[in-house]
Design a protein around this motif. Sequence first.
Motif, mmCIF file in Angstrom:
data_model
loop_
_atom_site.group_PDB
_atom_site.id
_atom_site.type_symbol
_atom_site.label_atom_id
_atom_site.label_comp_id
_atom_site.label_asym_id
_atom_site.label_seq_id
_atom_site.Cartn_x
_atom_site.Cartn_y
_atom_site.Cartn_z
ATOM 1 N N ILE A 1 89.254 29.831 68.978
ATOM 2 C CA ILE A 1 88.756 31.038 69.635
ATOM 3 C C ILE A 1 87.807 30.664 70.775
ATOM 4 C CG2 ILE A 1 87.298 33.084 69.291
ATOM 5 C CD1 ILE A 1 88.573 33.309 66.492
ATOM 6 N N GLY A 2 86.915 29.709 70.520
ATOM 7 C CA GLY A 2 86.027 29.250 71.581
ATOM 8 C C GLY A 2 86.784 28.660 72.750
ATOM 9 N N LEU A 3 87.834 27.884 72.454
ATOM 10 C CA LEU A 3 88.635 27.269 73.516
ATOM 11 C C LEU A 3 89.278 28.349 74.385
ATOM 12 C CD1 LEU A 3 89.753 24.526 74.610
ATOM 13 C CD2 LEU A 3 91.738 24.903 73.119
ATOM 14 N N GLY A 4 89.815 29.388 73.747
ATOM 15 C CA GLY A 4 90.407 30.485 74.508
ATOM 16 C C GLY A 4 89.384 31.194 75.376
ATOM 17 N N LEU A 5 88.186 31.392 74.837
ATOM 18 C CA LEU A 5 87.123 32.016 75.620
ATOM 19 C C LEU A 5 86.726 31.137 76.807
ATOM 20 C CD1 LEU A 5 84.855 33.466 72.800
ATOM 21 C CD2 LEU A 5 86.116 34.783 74.513
ATOM 22 N N GLY A 6 86.686 29.841 76.586
ATOM 23 C CA GLY A 6 86.341 28.933 77.671
ATOM 24 C C GLY A 6 87.371 28.940 78.784
ATOM 25 N N ARG A 7 88.645 28.923 78.404
ATOM 26 C CA ARG A 7 89.695 28.970 79.419
ATOM 27 C C ARG A 7 89.664 30.288 80.183
ATOM 28 N NH1 ARG A 7 94.283 26.269 75.428
ATOM 29 N NH2 ARG A 7 93.757 24.074 75.892
ATOM 30 N N PHE A 8 89.390 31.375 79.469
ATOM 31 C CA PHE A 8 89.268 32.686 80.116
ATOM 32 C C PHE A 8 88.138 32.682 81.147
ATOM 33 C CE2 PHE A 8 86.351 36.351 79.747
ATOM 34 C CZ PHE A 8 87.036 37.260 80.522
ATOM 35 N N ASP B 1 73.108 25.630 60.023
ATOM 36 C CA ASP B 1 73.121 26.961 59.414
ATOM 37 C C ASP B 1 74.367 27.771 59.732
ATOM 38 O OD1 ASP B 1 70.647 26.184 58.592
ATOM 39 O OD2 ASP B 1 69.520 27.755 59.628
ATOM 40 N N PHE B 2 74.973 27.516 60.887
ATOM 41 C CA PHE B 2 76.136 28.297 61.318
ATOM 42 C C PHE B 2 77.217 27.361 61.860
ATOM 43 C CE2 PHE B 2 72.428 31.083 61.791
ATOM 44 C CZ PHE B 2 72.840 32.190 61.045
ATOM 45 N N PRO B 3 77.808 26.534 60.995
ATOM 46 C CA PRO B 3 78.770 25.533 61.488
ATOM 47 C C PRO B 3 79.989 26.140 62.179
ATOM 48 C CG PRO B 3 78.777 25.659 59.075
ATOM 49 C CD PRO B 3 77.590 26.434 59.539
ATOM 50 N N ARG B 4 80.450 27.312 61.730
ATOM 51 C CA ARG B 4 81.616 27.910 62.385
ATOM 52 C C ARG B 4 81.264 28.359 63.803
ATOM 53 N NH1 ARG B 4 83.421 30.923 57.408
ATOM 54 N NH2 ARG B 4 82.920 32.869 58.498
ATOM 55 N N ILE B 5 80.061 28.888 63.987
ATOM 56 C CA ILE B 5 79.649 29.293 65.326
ATOM 57 C C ILE B 5 79.479 28.071 66.219
ATOM 58 C CG2 ILE B 5 77.850 30.455 66.684
ATOM 59 C CD1 ILE B 5 77.409 32.325 64.343
ATOM 60 N N TRP B 6 78.990 26.979 65.640
ATOM 61 C CA TRP B 6 78.884 25.756 66.438
ATOM 62 C C TRP B 6 80.265 25.285 66.893
ATOM 63 C CZ3 TRP B 6 75.864 23.605 69.564
ATOM 64 C CH2 TRP B 6 76.123 22.322 70.034
ATOM 65 N N GLU B 7 81.270 25.443 66.021
ATOM 66 C CA GLU B 7 82.629 25.090 66.420
ATOM 67 C C GLU B 7 83.112 25.975 67.571
ATOM 68 O OE1 GLU B 7 84.882 22.524 65.362
ATOM 69 O OE2 GLU B 7 82.818 21.871 64.981
ATOM 70 N N GLU B 8 82.705 27.237 67.580
ATOM 71 C CA GLU B 8 83.023 28.098 68.725
ATOM 72 C C GLU B 8 82.405 27.546 70.005
ATOM 73 O OE1 GLU B 8 82.218 32.306 68.502
ATOM 74 O OE2 GLU B 8 83.567 32.572 66.791
ATOM 75 N N ARG C 1 81.755 24.411 70.615
ATOM 76 C CA ARG C 1 82.511 23.212 71.000
ATOM 77 C C ARG C 1 83.790 23.601 71.727
ATOM 78 N NH1 ARG C 1 84.846 20.635 67.352
ATOM 79 N NH2 ARG C 1 85.166 18.818 68.664
ATOM 80 N N GLY C 2 84.498 24.587 71.179
ATOM 81 C CA GLY C 2 85.713 25.032 71.848
ATOM 82 C C GLY C 2 85.425 25.668 73.197
ATOM 83 N N LEU C 3 84.375 26.482 73.260
ATOM 84 C CA LEU C 3 83.984 27.131 74.512
ATOM 85 C C LEU C 3 83.703 26.085 75.588
ATOM 86 C CD1 LEU C 3 83.162 29.765 76.021
ATOM 87 C CD2 LEU C 3 80.871 29.471 75.049
ATOM 88 N N ALA C 4 82.959 25.059 75.236
ATOM 89 C CA ALA C 4 82.623 24.012 76.203
ATOM 90 C C ALA C 4 83.869 23.273 76.669
ATOM 91 C CB ALA C 4 81.618 23.039 75.586
ATOM 92 N N ASP C 5 84.774 22.958 75.753
ATOM 93 C CA ASP C 5 85.998 22.253 76.150
ATOM 94 C C ASP C 5 86.858 23.128 77.060
ATOM 95 O OD1 ASP C 5 85.212 20.042 74.763
ATOM 96 O OD2 ASP C 5 86.600 20.314 73.085
#
Length: 352
Positions: free
Chosen positions: A15-22, A59-66, A68-72
Amino acid sequence: MILQPLKLGGSPYDIGLGLGRFGHDAVHRRLRPLPLWQSLAALAGSEAARAMQAQVEADFPRIWEEFRGLADGLALPVEEVFLWNCRGDFVRPQSVDGCTTVFGPCADGWLIAHNEDGLPSLDGACGLLEATPAQGMAFTSFVYPGSIPGHTFAVNAAGLVSTVNNLRPTRIPAGLPRQVLARAVLECASLEAAVDMLSRTGRAGAFHHTLGQVGSAHLVSVEACSSGVAVRKVRRLGGHSNHLLDAGLDAAGQRITGSSGSRQRRVDVLLGDGAGLLDEARALAILRDVAGPELPIYRRAEDDPDDENTLATAVFRIGANSVEWRVYCQPDVQHVEAAGSIRPHSANGPAR
């Protein structure tokens, strides 16, 4: 003034990756050159930034993964992207993300209406995300390029509505970023859980949240900052701009811009004594108001003193069994940009 529709699913990283590409082009062309972005990016690697990042990872590992994806997806270092998402967690003279909200009882439940005010340069570059994560709660949220969702306006699959307004305390300690806590609210299945999330100790920046949920007997207004949290059950008409209204929290110090003060006064005038019901037409008339004697609620001026314009307006009607929502992006409120309905399986009982 348009919103780009986005449908993303899968892992938090996906999801983060998609947001980053957007958001890639808008971030590189419109945001990264800003002095605000550059000043925040310069903090990457600082003690405060490392501590805040470590706290989110723990505390929020799933949000941190977002993140990571956003940055990529943005093709930028994650530390830089994380700091942009902490833009309200450091005291800065620049204004970030304004907004005005009105709320109260309506004929069949509750109504929350919200102007999303942001940088004029992002007009046409924002999106409306429909997220279906493999883990966690599905939700729909307005999104800015370069940012995680949740700190604007949103509704999740549990029928929980969240709208968020920027606050500007004069002192902000290192702690959990306010946008992370706002994102975490979208994972909550109840009003009570959302209030608990926002009441966590150890936060950094401040937000005002208006929360409502299918079947609830009230709305909730939450002013949350590092010096305390003011939670108020809403049973009458009310409104909020971009400063703390609770006297106890205000005593800790805050910056009230001319626009925020003007918008709050005008909303109070238009809502009168707070009695009666709110409907969509009245809410839109308030949020489109430019007739006040001071700075307007509906912000489209090129010389807005906070450098913000109204980018979208959302209206949520919260009933006993469903949330009906509409989004408007034009001055003419006959033009509906997007609309939808959430009907949680567990919804039942009176809304009021």
